[in-house]
Write an enzyme that holds these catalytic residues in place. Structure first.
Site, short mmCIF file in Angstrom:
data_model
loop_
_atom_site.label_atom_id
_atom_site.label_comp_id
_atom_site.label_asym_id
_atom_site.label_seq_id
_atom_site.Cartn_x
_atom_site.Cartn_y
_atom_site.Cartn_z
N CYS A 29 0.96 -1.47 0.15
CA CYS A 29 -0.01 -0.34 -0.46
C CYS A 29 0.73 1.25 0.21
O CYS A 29 1.26 1.59 1.03
CB CYS A 29 -0.62 0.21 0.99
SG CYS A 29 -1.17 1.25 1.81
N CYS A 32 0.30 3.62 2.66
CA CYS A 32 0.59 3.25 4.39
C CYS A 32 1.96 3.07 4.29
O CYS A 32 2.28 3.74 5.29
CB CYS A 32 0.82 1.09 4.25
SG CYS A 32 -1.22 1.00 4.37
#
Length: 104
Positions: A29, A32
């Site tokens: 991600c 992230c």
């Protein structure tokens, strides 16, 4: 306090006492990965805040139990109870504002 990487064995233990910022993230991600840098800055600026990271790719059960629908999800917890959550990237100042709500 060092950042704690939590898993199914220690998650309940590391969040059960006090205030914690829990970062639920995915391995692939991009938001992230950007948020990891924000967490590093937070750790430097507010070393007394308990920061817990959970890799949801490896710990799907924790993500399911906490109703995580997307990553990153940031949970603000006190004594094991969720106070607030944010899904998606947060800037450092946004993060500090929420912490200030509950810690000061």
């Amino acid at each position: 306090m060092p950042v704690i990487e939590a898993n199914a064995q220690n998650f309940e233990e590391v969040i059960k006492e006090g205030f914690a910022v829990v970062d639920l993230y995915g391995e692939n991600c991009n938001p992230c990965k950007r948020f990891m840098k924000v967490i590093e800055e937070l750790e430097f600026e507010l070393p007394f805040v308990n920061i817990v990271k959970v890799n949801t790719t490896q710990n799907k059960d924790i993500a399911v139990r906490n109703r995580v629908r997307g990553v990153p999800t940031i949970l603000f917890m006190k004594d094991g109870k969720e106070l607030k959550r944010n899904t998606g990237f947060m800037e450092l100042e946004q993060l500090k504002e929420v912490i200030k709500e509950y810690l000061y």
